[in-house]
Scaffold this motif. Sequence first.
Motif, PDB file in Angstrom:
ATOM      1  N   UNK A 191     -28.755  13.119  24.886  1.00  0.00           N
ATOM      2  CA  UNK A 191     -27.905  12.811  23.738  1.00  0.00           C
ATOM      3  C   UNK A 191     -27.908  13.997  22.796  1.00  0.00           C
ATOM      4  N   UNK A 192     -26.773  14.270  22.190  1.00  0.00           N
ATOM      5  CA  UNK A 192     -26.611  15.427  21.307  1.00  0.00           C
ATOM      6  C   UNK A 192     -26.557  14.944  19.857  1.00  0.00           C
ATOM      7  N   UNK A 193     -27.529  15.328  19.047  1.00  0.00           N
ATOM      8  CA  UNK A 193     -27.604  14.891  17.653  1.00  0.00           C
ATOM      9  C   UNK A 193     -27.296  16.045  16.712  1.00  0.00           C
ATOM     10  N   UNK A 194     -26.289  16.830  17.033  1.00  0.00           N
ATOM     11  CA  UNK A 194     -25.893  17.970  16.206  1.00  0.00           C
ATOM     12  C   UNK A 194     -25.402  17.463  14.844  1.00  0.00           C
ATOM     13  N   UNK A 195     -25.970  17.966  13.743  1.00  0.00           N
ATOM     14  CA  UNK A 195     -25.591  17.496  12.407  1.00  0.00           C
ATOM     15  C   UNK A 195     -24.104  17.664  12.099  1.00  0.00           C
ATOM     16  N   UNK A 196     -23.459  18.681  12.654  1.00  0.00           N
ATOM     17  CA  UNK A 196     -22.043  18.901  12.422  1.00  0.00           C
ATOM     18  C   UNK A 196     -21.161  17.808  13.009  1.00  0.00           C
ATOM     19  N   UNK A 199     -22.779  14.448  13.755  1.00  0.00           N
ATOM     20  CA  UNK A 199     -23.367  13.200  13.270  1.00  0.00           C
ATOM     21  C   UNK A 199     -23.000  12.931  11.811  1.00  0.00           C
ATOM     22  N   UNK A 200     -23.075  13.950  10.960  1.00  0.00           N
ATOM     23  CA  UNK A 200     -22.795  13.750   9.533  1.00  0.00           C
ATOM     24  C   UNK A 200     -21.379  13.264   9.263  1.00  0.00           C
ATOM     25  N   UNK A 201     -20.326  13.894   9.797  1.00  0.00           N
ATOM     26  CA  UNK A 201     -18.982  13.364   9.546  1.00  0.00           C
ATOM     27  C   UNK A 201     -18.785  11.940  10.072  1.00  0.00           C
ATOM     28  N   UNK A 202     -19.373  11.629  11.239  1.00  0.00           N
ATOM     29  CA  UNK A 202     -19.266  10.269  11.761  1.00  0.00           C
ATOM     30  C   UNK A 202     -19.967   9.280  10.835  1.00  0.00           C
ATOM     31  N   UNK A 203     -21.152   9.636  10.361  1.00  0.00           N
ATOM     32  CA  UNK A 203     -21.901   8.755   9.462  1.00  0.00           C
ATOM     33  C   UNK A 203     -21.175   8.587   8.131  1.00  0.00           C
ATOM     34  N   UNK A 241     -19.567   7.823  21.076  1.00  0.00           N
ATOM     35  CA  UNK A 241     -20.015   7.967  22.462  1.00  0.00           C
ATOM     36  C   UNK A 241     -19.440   9.219  23.117  1.00  0.00           C
ATOM     37  N   UNK A 242     -18.190   9.524  22.826  1.00  0.00           N
ATOM     38  CA  UNK A 242     -17.567  10.713  23.423  1.00  0.00           C
ATOM     39  C   UNK A 242     -18.223  11.993  22.921  1.00  0.00           C
ATOM     40  N   UNK A 243     -18.652  12.008  21.664  1.00  0.00           N
ATOM     41  CA  UNK A 243     -19.167  13.241  21.068  1.00  0.00           C
ATOM     42  C   UNK A 243     -20.685  13.376  21.099  1.00  0.00           C
ATOM     43  N   UNK A 244     -21.411  12.274  21.221  1.00  0.00           N
ATOM     44  CA  UNK A 244     -22.871  12.330  21.150  1.00  0.00           C
ATOM     45  C   UNK A 244     -23.573  12.002  22.460  1.00  0.00           C
ATOM     46  N   UNK A 245     -22.912  11.302  23.341  1.00  0.00           N
ATOM     47  CA  UNK A 245     -23.551  10.833  24.570  1.00  0.00           C
ATOM     48  C   UNK A 245     -23.742  11.977  25.573  1.00  0.00           C
ATOM     49  N   UNK A 246     -24.415  11.697  26.666  1.00  0.00           N
ATOM     50  CA  UNK A 246     -24.571  12.709  27.713  1.00  0.00           C
ATOM     51  C   UNK A 246     -23.241  13.216  28.275  1.00  0.00           C
ATOM     52  N   UNK A 247     -22.157  12.496  28.039  1.00  0.00           N
ATOM     53  CA  UNK A 247     -20.839  12.978  28.463  1.00  0.00           C
ATOM     54  C   UNK A 247     -20.541  14.331  27.826  1.00  0.00           C
ATOM     55  N   UNK A 248     -20.988  14.526  26.594  1.00  0.00           N
ATOM     56  CA  UNK A 248     -20.759  15.806  25.915  1.00  0.00           C
ATOM     57  C   UNK A 248     -21.487  16.943  26.635  1.00  0.00           C
ATOM     58  N   UNK A 249     -22.728  16.708  27.015  1.00  0.00           N
ATOM     59  CA  UNK A 249     -23.480  17.730  27.757  1.00  0.00           C
ATOM     60  C   UNK A 249     -22.835  18.002  29.117  1.00  0.00           C
ATOM     61  N   UNK A 250     -22.388  16.943  29.772  1.00  0.00           N
ATOM     62  CA  UNK A 250     -21.756  17.098  31.073  1.00  0.00           C
ATOM     63  C   UNK A 250     -20.413  17.810  30.955  1.00  0.00           C
ATOM     64  N   UNK A 251     -19.728  17.601  29.825  1.00  0.00           N
ATOM     65  CA  UNK A 251     -18.417  18.230  29.646  1.00  0.00           C
ATOM     66  C   UNK A 251     -18.513  19.746  29.511  1.00  0.00           C
ATOM     67  N   UNK A 252     -19.697  20.236  29.196  1.00  0.00           N
ATOM     68  CA  UNK A 252     -19.891  21.681  29.134  1.00  0.00           C
ATOM     69  C   UNK A 252     -20.047  22.287  30.524  1.00  0.00           C
ATOM     70  N   UNK A 253     -20.264  21.429  31.518  1.00  0.00           N
ATOM     71  CA  UNK A 253     -20.427  21.898  32.888  1.00  0.00           C
ATOM     72  C   UNK A 253     -19.249  21.530  33.785  1.00  0.00           C
ATOM     73  N   UNK A 254     -18.638  20.377  33.525  1.00  0.00           N
ATOM     74  CA  UNK A 254     -17.558  19.892  34.381  1.00  0.00           C
ATOM     75  C   UNK A 254     -16.270  19.714  33.584  1.00  0.00           C
ATOM     76  N   UNK A 255     -15.209  20.288  34.083  1.00  0.00           N
ATOM     77  CA  UNK A 255     -13.912  20.167  33.428  1.00  0.00           C
ATOM     78  C   UNK A 255     -13.433  18.722  33.400  1.00  0.00           C
ATOM     79  N   UNK A 256     -13.736  17.971  34.451  1.00  0.00           N
ATOM     80  CA  UNK A 256     -13.337  16.562  34.512  1.00  0.00           C
ATOM     81  C   UNK A 256     -13.972  15.784  33.365  1.00  0.00           C
TER      82      UNK A 256
END
Length: 93
Positions: free
Chosen positions: A18-23, A25-29, A68-83
Amino acid sequence: MTPPLLLHVTTGPLWADWDWEPGIVLPLAIAAVLYARGLRLLWDEHVGRGIRVWEAAAFAIGWIVSSLALLSPLHALSEQLFVAHMVQHELLM
């Protein structure tokens, strides 16, 4: 032979990345807090006044999907897979 270049280094299994980048998380919160505060002010007298219940539920569902789109493991996977990156785009739309 050199190993392939990895764009994202994981410390464990991908599903736990999971990605907890403040940039992000803060706007979402802030959006959630401001919406909840405004909703509470509108609904103090009568639930559904100004904003109907289904509209508040639609905001909550949209907020959850965006999170979920921005914080979940999908975000990490999106850096590796275009799909995965394109799935992220679809979720955000």
